[in-house]
Write a protein that holds these residues in place. Structure first.
Motif, mmCIF file in Angstrom:
data_model
loop_
_atom_site.group_PDB
_atom_site.id
_atom_site.type_symbol
_atom_site.label_atom_id
_atom_site.label_comp_id
_atom_site.label_asym_id
_atom_site.label_seq_id
_atom_site.Cartn_x
_atom_site.Cartn_y
_atom_site.Cartn_z
ATOM 1 N N UNK A 17 -1.243 -18.004 0.654
ATOM 2 C CA UNK A 17 -0.088 -17.347 0.060
ATOM 3 C C UNK A 17 0.281 -16.080 0.829
ATOM 4 N N UNK A 75 10.140 1.896 5.397
ATOM 5 C CA UNK A 75 8.970 1.573 4.572
ATOM 6 C C UNK A 75 8.561 0.118 4.726
ATOM 7 N N UNK A 77 2.518 4.466 0.489
ATOM 8 C CA UNK A 77 3.874 4.045 0.826
ATOM 9 C C UNK A 77 4.559 3.423 -0.383
ATOM 10 N N UNK A 78 3.743 2.968 -1.303
ATOM 11 C CA UNK A 78 4.286 2.247 -2.441
ATOM 12 C C UNK A 78 4.193 3.087 -3.713
ATOM 13 N N UNK A 81 8.100 -4.422 -7.639
ATOM 14 C CA UNK A 81 8.690 -5.471 -6.802
ATOM 15 C C UNK A 81 7.608 -6.179 -6.008
ATOM 16 N N UNK A 82 6.653 -5.380 -5.522
ATOM 17 C CA UNK A 82 5.593 -5.940 -4.689
ATOM 18 C C UNK A 82 4.734 -6.907 -5.493
ATOM 19 N N UNK A 93 6.654 -10.093 -6.313
ATOM 20 C CA UNK A 93 6.743 -10.986 -5.156
ATOM 21 C C UNK A 93 5.422 -11.693 -4.927
ATOM 22 N N UNK A 94 4.325 -10.950 -5.129
ATOM 23 C CA UNK A 94 2.995 -11.536 -4.956
ATOM 24 C C UNK A 94 2.820 -12.730 -5.896
ATOM 25 N N UNK A 139 5.243 -14.456 -7.538
ATOM 26 C CA UNK A 139 6.212 -15.528 -7.278
ATOM 27 C C UNK A 139 5.792 -16.340 -6.065
ATOM 28 N N UNK A 140 5.325 -15.650 -5.022
ATOM 29 C CA UNK A 140 4.904 -16.350 -3.810
ATOM 30 C C UNK A 140 3.730 -17.269 -4.121
ATOM 31 N N UNK A 141 2.787 -16.772 -4.923
ATOM 32 C CA UNK A 141 1.615 -17.577 -5.260
ATOM 33 C C UNK A 141 2.033 -18.859 -5.970
ATOM 34 N N UNK A 181 -4.443 -12.089 -6.171
ATOM 35 C CA UNK A 181 -3.694 -11.312 -5.182
ATOM 36 C C UNK A 181 -3.113 -10.046 -5.803
#
Lengths: 253, 122
Positions: free
Chosen positions: A175, A233, B36-37, B45-46, B49-50, B52-54, B90
């Protein structure tokens, strides 16, 4: 009024992501036409090359503004690798630096008016992510041989759980490139769409009375600054995550 | 005099640069990706996305295996469940240890405990 309504309707916020054929090129029966995406990628590459060669050509002991900028970006990536991979990461500096500078250049060129944001294309971001993924996997196998498969069974997991843990770990490994590519794509696409939607409000609102048009204008100015930050970023996050994956492949936990 | 002044001045500067660099490193070292986050929006969002991608990857994989083996919904369901697990792992790693450049972060003992506790619930 009618023309403005037409203008707002004629340009969908998503029209900016359309890939169009710019130059027709046929070589030996192969369709190698150049799209706007390819042109902006070449522009990004050219920008990075100019940035890292021309600006540093004077090699002054006390750097000027531009040379200083190049040196800062060099040290920035070098420190990123030192912190996230360690000393074993030194040989991979050229790759990470290229990756970072290319994505940064693509993102920043996408902020120019009338430009095309290359990194808003899934193909491009997934391409970059899979290059990292395949490369890192190969490095892992070179460094550890078949021992790299132990990566999928964390320490301390009891044996009878292995049939459950190993598929999950393998999946979570597979993934990673998808989430890596998706993150860059989603951030850039969402940001640019939002920018365009707010920009679309300016003229229709400003046409009725002047004052309401000022509000989306201010929002667009704010969003532009935000998008600049996101452009940097996301390039940084992509490079850092590449470093982390590299670290995992080299050290295995 | 100026000749003598040169080197000590430079070494003083060197010391100051080293001190600043050390402070900067101490400030950035802990977790660069997390720093950075820092914005909640970025983190949300991160993680989304993690997740959804999984799910996307595992369902696609299951669907593809189903099509190859012609075992209609079996593998899609299996991979959907595995994908949820992988997605949660994840997300968990993104929040805790992963930013240190290690899959085994500070929360790993907790995770091991969770895994030991897992079969009891099954």
């Amino acid at each position: 009024m009618a023309s403005e309504a037409h203008g707002a309707g004629g340009h969908s916020p998503l029209a900016q992501f359309e890939v169009t054929k710019m130059v027709d090129l046929q070589i030996a029966g192969l369709d190698l036409h150049i799209t706007n995406s390819a042109i902006w990628m070449m522009a990004a590459t050219a920008l990075v090359i100019v940035f890292t060669t021309v600006f540093i050509s004077r090699r002054a002991m006390v750097p000027g503004r531009m040379q200083s900028l190049v040196e800062i970006s060099y040290e920035f990536v070098a420190n990123m690798i030192k912190d996230n991979v360690g000393h074993e990461g030194r040989p991979y500096f050229p790759f990470i630096f290229t990756l970072f500078m290319f994505i940064l250049a693509c993102n920043m060129l996408g902020m120019l008016p009338f430009s095309f944001t290359v990194t808003s294309q899934v193909v491009v971001t997934f391409g970059l992510a899979f290059v990292v993924f395949i490369g890192v996997t190969i490095i892992g196998f070179i460094k550890h041989g078949l021992g790299f498969f132990k990566f999928f069974l964390p320490h301390g997991v009891p044996g009878f759980l292995a049939p459950l843990v190993i598929p999950i770990e393998v999946l979570s490994y597979l993934i990673r490139p998808v989430s890596l590519g998706l993150r860059l794509f989603a951030n850039l696409t969402a940001g640019h769409t939002m920018l365009k939607v707010f920009a679309g409000f300016i003229v229709p609102l400003g046409a009725f009375y002047i004052i309401p048009g000022v509000i989306p204008m201010a929002a667009v100015i704010g969003l532009t600054v935000l998008e600049m930050a996101i452009a940097f970023l996301q390039a940084y996050v992509f490079a850092v995550l590449s470093c982390i994956y590299l670290h995992d492949a080299i050290h295995m936990h | 005099m100026t000749q003598d002044n040169g080197p000590p001045d430079l070494s003083h500067l060197q010391k100051r640069i080293a001190a600043v660099r050390e402070r900067e490193e101490a400030r950035t070292r802990p977790d660069p990706a997390k720093r950075a986050m820092t914005s909640g929006y970025g983190m949300a969002l991160r993680l989304a996305i993690e997740m959804v991608a999984a799910l996307g990857v595992s369902v696609f994989l299951g669907y593809w295996i189903d099509k190859e083996l012609e075992m209609a919904p079996l593998f899609m369901i299996v991979f959907l469940i595995l994908g949820m697990g992988a997605g949660f792992i994840n997300v968990y790693r993104t929040v805790t240890g992963l930013t240190h450049g290690s899959l085994r972060g500070p929360g790993d003992y907790q995770r091991d405990a969770d895994k030991h506790g897992g079969p009891g619930g099954e």
